[in-house]
Design a protein around this motif. Structure first.
Motif, mmCIF file in Angstrom:
data_model
loop_
_atom_site.group_PDB
_atom_site.id
_atom_site.type_symbol
_atom_site.label_atom_id
_atom_site.label_comp_id
_atom_site.label_asym_id
_atom_site.label_seq_id
_atom_site.Cartn_x
_atom_site.Cartn_y
_atom_site.Cartn_z
ATOM 1 N N MET A 1 0.681 -1.392 -0.161
ATOM 2 C CA MET A 1 -0.092 0.218 0.303
ATOM 3 C C MET A 1 1.007 1.387 0.023
ATOM 4 O O MET A 1 1.565 2.097 0.943
ATOM 5 N N LEU A 2 0.362 1.507 -0.895
ATOM 6 C CA LEU A 2 1.484 3.654 -1.144
ATOM 7 C C LEU A 2 0.945 4.318 0.425
ATOM 8 O O LEU A 2 0.414 3.921 0.512
ATOM 9 N N ALA A 3 1.807 5.335 0.394
ATOM 10 C CA ALA A 3 1.656 5.876 2.045
ATOM 11 C C ALA A 3 0.541 7.000 1.592
ATOM 12 O O ALA A 3 -0.519 7.045 2.241
ATOM 13 N N ALA A 4 0.359 7.230 0.252
ATOM 14 C CA ALA A 4 -1.251 8.087 -0.247
ATOM 15 C C ALA A 4 -2.739 7.133 1.048
ATOM 16 O O ALA A 4 -3.053 7.408 1.152
ATOM 17 N N GLU A 5 -2.158 5.946 0.164
ATOM 18 C CA GLU A 5 -3.100 5.237 -0.077
ATOM 19 C C GLU A 5 -4.008 5.244 1.325
ATOM 20 O O GLU A 5 -4.713 4.577 2.398
ATOM 21 N N ARG A 6 -2.524 4.445 2.173
ATOM 22 C CA ARG A 6 -2.043 4.143 3.297
ATOM 23 C C ARG A 6 -3.042 5.407 4.168
ATOM 24 O O ARG A 6 -4.141 5.523 5.533
ATOM 25 N N TYR A 7 -2.672 6.950 4.017
ATOM 26 C CA TYR A 7 -2.979 8.599 4.251
ATOM 27 C C TYR A 7 -5.151 7.943 4.649
ATOM 28 O O TYR A 7 -5.498 8.128 5.147
ATOM 29 N N ASP A 8 -5.192 7.937 3.485
ATOM 30 C CA ASP A 8 -7.579 7.421 3.042
ATOM 31 C C ASP A 8 -7.424 6.529 3.862
ATOM 32 O O ASP A 8 -8.341 6.825 4.193
ATOM 33 N N ARG A 9 -6.775 5.323 4.419
ATOM 34 C CA ARG A 9 -7.523 4.040 4.728
ATOM 35 C C ARG A 9 -7.235 4.869 6.098
ATOM 36 O O ARG A 9 -8.717 4.998 6.713
ATOM 37 N N ILE A 10 -6.468 5.564 6.819
ATOM 38 C CA ILE A 10 -6.457 5.848 7.834
ATOM 39 C C ILE A 10 -7.348 6.874 8.320
ATOM 40 O O ILE A 10 -8.551 6.439 9.142
ATOM 41 N N VAL A 11 -7.453 8.120 7.673
ATOM 42 C CA VAL A 11 -8.505 8.745 7.493
ATOM 43 C C VAL A 11 -10.216 8.098 7.033
ATOM 44 O O VAL A 11 -11.364 8.432 8.281
ATOM 45 N N GLU A 12 -10.563 6.739 6.617
ATOM 46 C CA GLU A 12 -11.266 6.547 6.820
ATOM 47 C C GLU A 12 -11.546 5.768 7.304
ATOM 48 O O GLU A 12 -13.199 5.942 8.548
ATOM 49 N N LEU A 13 -10.707 4.997 8.073
ATOM 50 C CA LEU A 13 -11.120 4.155 9.327
ATOM 51 C C LEU A 13 -11.597 4.788 10.582
ATOM 52 O O LEU A 13 -12.445 4.576 11.479
ATOM 53 N N VAL A 14 -10.998 6.479 11.032
ATOM 54 C CA VAL A 14 -11.182 7.036 12.010
ATOM 55 C C VAL A 14 -12.434 7.575 12.221
ATOM 56 O O VAL A 14 -12.982 7.521 12.411
ATOM 57 N N ASN A 15 -13.228 8.256 10.671
ATOM 58 C CA ASN A 15 -13.658 8.765 11.021
ATOM 59 C C ASN A 15 -15.834 7.550 10.941
ATOM 60 O O ASN A 15 -16.383 7.663 10.831
ATOM 61 N N ALA A 16 -15.133 6.345 10.471
ATOM 62 C CA ALA A 16 -15.952 5.256 10.253
ATOM 63 C C ALA A 16 -16.686 5.306 11.529
ATOM 64 O O ALA A 16 -17.265 4.821 12.129
ATOM 65 N N THR A 17 -15.501 5.061 12.705
ATOM 66 C CA THR A 17 -15.829 4.797 14.239
ATOM 67 C C THR A 17 -15.910 6.107 14.949
ATOM 68 O O THR A 17 -16.268 5.871 16.501
ATOM 69 N N GLY A 18 -15.351 7.216 14.884
ATOM 70 C CA GLY A 18 -15.312 7.652 15.444
ATOM 71 C C GLY A 18 -13.800 8.346 16.317
ATOM 72 O O GLY A 18 -13.550 9.498 16.147
ATOM 73 N N SER A 19 -12.942 7.004 16.347
ATOM 74 C CA SER A 19 -11.196 7.313 17.227
ATOM 75 C C SER A 19 -11.254 5.910 16.990
ATOM 76 O O SER A 19 -11.824 4.674 16.952
ATOM 77 N N MET A 20 -9.911 5.633 16.637
ATOM 78 C CA MET A 20 -9.209 4.213 16.494
ATOM 79 C C MET A 20 -7.891 4.562 17.552
ATOM 80 O O MET A 20 -6.773 5.616 17.531
ATOM 81 N N ARG A 21 -7.482 3.343 17.929
ATOM 82 C CA ARG A 21 -6.036 3.760 18.370
ATOM 83 C C ARG A 21 -4.920 3.301 17.785
ATOM 84 O O ARG A 21 -5.016 1.840 16.428
ATOM 85 N N VAL A 22 -3.833 3.122 17.828
ATOM 86 C CA VAL A 22 -2.242 3.158 17.424
ATOM 87 C C VAL A 22 -2.106 1.628 17.090
ATOM 88 O O VAL A 22 -1.948 1.339 15.629
ATOM 89 N N SER A 23 -2.472 1.089 17.395
ATOM 90 C CA SER A 23 -2.265 -0.957 18.049
ATOM 91 C C SER A 23 -3.172 -1.112 16.258
ATOM 92 O O SER A 23 -3.394 -2.014 16.027
ATOM 93 N N GLU A 24 -4.775 -0.176 16.733
ATOM 94 C CA GLU A 24 -6.072 -0.522 15.869
ATOM 95 C C GLU A 24 -5.562 -0.928 14.330
ATOM 96 O O GLU A 24 -5.564 -1.237 13.130
ATOM 97 N N LEU A 25 -5.008 0.380 14.171
ATOM 98 C CA LEU A 25 -4.727 1.287 12.701
ATOM 99 C C LEU A 25 -3.339 0.309 12.564
ATOM 100 O O LEU A 25 -3.332 0.201 11.056
ATOM 101 N N SER A 26 -2.289 0.247 13.516
ATOM 102 C CA SER A 26 -1.148 -0.671 12.374
ATOM 103 C C SER A 26 -1.551 -2.501 12.208
ATOM 104 O O SER A 26 -0.708 -2.804 11.172
ATOM 105 N N GLU A 27 -2.758 -3.150 12.987
ATOM 106 C CA GLU A 27 -2.646 -3.921 11.967
ATOM 107 C C GLU A 27 -4.292 -4.138 10.816
ATOM 108 O O GLU A 27 -3.806 -5.056 10.380
ATOM 109 N N ARG A 28 -4.863 -3.187 10.724
ATOM 110 C CA ARG A 28 -5.640 -2.691 9.774
ATOM 111 C C ARG A 28 -4.252 -2.073 8.773
ATOM 112 O O ARG A 28 -4.632 -3.135 7.593
#
Length: 253
Positions: free
Chosen positions: A1-28
């Motif tokens: 996954m390219l960095a730009a794609e990862r940024y979009d994915r992180i924002v998508e995950l955080v917006n979907a749940t309201g908040s996420m921890r570093v460990s969860e994002l690392s796993e996803r």
């Protein structure tokens, strides 16, 4: 996954749940936690999310409530530990108030069948307690918020004014020590929780560490109204000092 794609994915995950921890994002995202921390710093600088203690939160204002079943699987182990510690604070004969958080749902699932009166606006809590014969359950009624399986609105608020409880177990979207205090994602939930605080002798805040440093859309109450906080990880020393200044008992599980 390219960095730009990862940024979009992180924002998508955080917006979907309201908040996420570093460990969860690392796993996803399948990268190291250090990479995620650098990504979060860049995304905060770009104004796409906000860093919190141990993770990140969405900056979308007045977010629609996250569905209960989604929240139930987000940081589930931390919430279960917090819930068990909260249950240990309950004594036979207590009159307690549980909000519609998933942590309160875990509390209800682990509640011993002892003489208690439980007031709640949560369908999940009422369902979990329905098989426990010695616990009297009182529901607020009101307008059904389907995504959170809870009752809100004027009828629920007026119902709360009828009662007085010994202990309130309260969750929230954000805890900000410098300004705002405790906050929620929308006004209906915030107004109801203000009523909950007003009728309670003791307010016990259930908040995992991703909630600290967050100012959500609607203010609930100032931190001075809280008597105890149960959280899942050690807080920074400056946060502990501020809590001590408010005479708030801190439990880490």
């Amino acid at each position: 996954m390219l960095a730009a794609e990862r940024y979009d994915r992180i924002v998508e995950l955080v917006n979907a749940t309201g908040s996420m921890r570093v460990s969860e994002l690392s796993e996803r995202c399948r990268v190291t936690e250090e990479t995620i921390r650098r990504d979060l710093d860049r995304l905060e600088q770009a104004g796409r999310l906000k860093r919190s203690h141990g993770g990140a939160v969405s900056i979308k204002e007045d977010q629609p409530e996250i569905p209960y079943r989604v929240r139930e699987t987000t940081q589930a182990e931390e919430k279960k530990r917090i819930a068990l510690a909260a249950v240990s604070m309950i004594r036979p004969g207590d009159r307690i108030l549980l909000d519609a958080s998933t942590t309160a749902g875990y509390m209800a699932a682990n509640m011993p069948d002892i003489p208690l009166t439980v007031l709640t606006n949560s369908i999940q809590v009422a369902t979990e307690l329905s098989s426990k014969d010695r616990i009297e359950v009182i529901s607020t009624g009101g307008q059904l918020a389907g995504r959170s399986l809870s009752f809100v609105g004027p009828l629920a608020e007026r119902s709360l004014e009828t009662y007085h409880v010994d202990k309130l177990f309260l969750s929230c979207k954000g805890v900000h020590l410098e300004s705002g205090g405790i906050s929620e994602s929308n006004e209906l939930q915030a107004r109801l929780k203000q009523k909950m605080v007003a009728i309670s002798d003791q307010v016990i805040l259930l908040a995992d560490t991703s909630k600290f440093g967050v100012r959500a859309f609607a203010r609930v109450t100032e931190l001075g109204t809280v008597h105890a906080i149960i959280t899942d990880q050690p807080l920074a020393n400056d946060l502990i000092d501020r809590l001590s200044g408010h005479n708030i008992e801190l439990t880490i599980v």
